[in-house]
Design an enzyme around this catalytic site. Sequence first.
Site, short mmCIF file in Angstrom:
data_model
loop_
_atom_site.label_atom_id
_atom_site.label_comp_id
_atom_site.label_asym_id
_atom_site.label_seq_id
_atom_site.Cartn_x
_atom_site.Cartn_y
_atom_site.Cartn_z
N LYS A 27 45.28 42.63 31.87
CA LYS A 27 46.56 42.65 33.04
C LYS A 27 46.91 41.15 32.91
O LYS A 27 46.44 40.02 32.86
CB LYS A 27 45.82 43.16 34.27
CG LYS A 27 44.95 42.26 34.96
CD LYS A 27 45.38 40.96 35.64
CE LYS A 27 44.16 40.28 36.41
NZ LYS A 27 44.63 39.00 36.98
N ASP A 151 39.40 44.13 40.63
CA ASP A 151 40.43 44.34 39.84
C ASP A 151 39.83 45.69 38.90
O ASP A 151 40.63 46.30 38.08
CB ASP A 151 40.66 43.15 38.73
CG ASP A 151 41.34 42.20 39.19
OD1 ASP A 151 42.29 42.44 40.13
OD2 ASP A 151 41.49 41.07 38.65
P1 ATP Z 1 38.87 37.37 37.85
O1 ATP Z 1 38.51 39.02 37.42
O2 ATP Z 1 37.77 36.80 38.66
O3 ATP Z 1 40.20 36.83 38.13
P2 ATP Z 1 39.39 36.40 35.16
O4 ATP Z 1 40.28 37.43 34.77
O5 ATP Z 1 40.16 35.02 35.33
O6 ATP Z 1 38.53 36.87 36.24
P3 ATP Z 1 37.01 37.01 33.33
O7 ATP Z 1 37.47 36.70 31.70
O8 ATP Z 1 37.00 38.28 33.94
O9 ATP Z 1 38.36 36.19 34.20
O10 ATP Z 1 35.95 36.03 33.69
C1 ATP Z 1 35.48 35.94 34.91
C2 ATP Z 1 33.85 35.34 34.73
O11 ATP Z 1 33.31 36.61 34.56
C3 ATP Z 1 33.68 34.30 33.92
O12 ATP Z 1 33.19 33.37 34.34
C4 ATP Z 1 32.72 34.79 32.91
O13 ATP Z 1 31.49 34.30 32.60
C5 ATP Z 1 32.20 36.34 33.58
N1 ATP Z 1 31.94 37.59 32.79
C6 ATP Z 1 31.07 38.52 32.96
N2 ATP Z 1 31.19 39.48 32.06
C7 ATP Z 1 32.23 39.08 31.35
C8 ATP Z 1 33.17 39.93 30.24
N3 ATP Z 1 32.46 41.02 29.68
N4 ATP Z 1 34.00 39.30 29.84
C9 ATP Z 1 34.57 38.01 30.25
N5 ATP Z 1 34.00 37.57 31.24
C10 ATP Z 1 32.87 37.86 31.72
#
Ligand code: ATP
Length: 306
Positions: A27, A151
Amino acid sequence: MPAVLGFDPLSKRSGGARRLVLSAAAKINLVLEVLGKRADGYHEIATVIQTVDLSDRLVIEDAEVLELRATAPDVPRDGTNLVLRAARALCEASGVNRGARITLDKRVPVAAGLGGGSTDAAATLVGLARLWGLRWPPARLAEVAVALGMDVPFFLRGGVAVGTGRGERLEPIGGTALALVLVSPGVGASTAAIYGGVTPAMYSDGGGVHRMVAALRSRRPAMVAASLANALERVAAPQYPQVRQMEAALLAAGALGAAMSGSGLTVFGVARSFDHARQIRARVARGSWRCWAVRTLSGPAIRVRA
Ligand code: ATP
C-alpha cells in the site's frame, strides 16, 4: 534455516486445496494526517490508503508443523514474523489444530512504509482460512487481523479507503487508476521511532483527506498529485536526507507530485500514465535506491493464484 514452531500433528481430514499460491499487495498513503494524541499514547490519524501492484508472494501448504521459509535476508524468521503471528492467531481464534508450511517470497521492501508485513499477515489469514475450510464472515477475520496490526484489516479488503482512529477504522472510497513510481532508499525506518518524533505543530484537522477524496473523484492525476500530504515527512526528512533527495529526483524526472508513504522512507511520484511512470523510473534509478513503476489496484489486495 526455516523457523519451526511446534504444533500438534495434522488431523488426517482430506479434501479441499492442499497448496495455495497468493499474492499480497503493498500500500501507499496518498495522504497521512496526524490529528492529535490519544489517551492511550497512540496518535489519532486520518489517511487515504491505496493498494499498488507491488506484491509479495506466499505459498501455503498443508504440513504437520507451522513452518516459515523466507527469501529475504532482512525479514525476521522467528515467531515475530507477521506470517507466523497471523497463523498462530488464526489457530487460536478458530481452534484449528493444524500446521502449515509457508514460503514467503519477499518483493516489497521491509520497514519501508509500504505495509509489507501487514499484507503478508492478511494473506496468511486469507490463505489458511481457505486451506482450513473456515467459512467465516469477513468481520470475524477482520477481528483477528486488527490484533496483528492496524493496517492488516485494510489488506483484507484492498482498493482505496479512508482510515481513521489508528488507521483501522476504514471507509472504502472510489479511487482512480493511477500510475506511480516508488523509490525506496535501501534503508528502513522504525514506525514507532517516526511517530515518536511527532509534535503538536504537525497536527492537522483532516482537511487534507477531504481534499484527496475530492481529487480522486475528479479522476485527474494532476489533482491527486497536488493533494498529496504526509505529516510524518516532517519527522523523517530531517533525519533521512534521502527523503527530500528522492522526492526532488522524482519531480526533476517529470513526476506531477511526490510524497512519502506511511512512516517511510519510501517515497512515490504520480505519473501521467504507466509509460510515463516507466520513463521516470529509468531516470530516477541510481545507487542503492530501488525503484518500481506501479499501478494502483482497485480490487482485493490478496489474490489467490492457485
Ligand atoms: P508499518 O506497518 O509498521 O508501517 P512498514 O510498512 O514500514 O511497517 P514492514 O515491512 O511491515 O514495514 O516491517 C515492519 C517491521 O515488521 C520490520 O521491522 C520487520 O522486521 C517486521 N516484520 C515482521 N514480519 C514481517 C514480514 N512478513 N515482512 C516484513 N516485515 C516484517
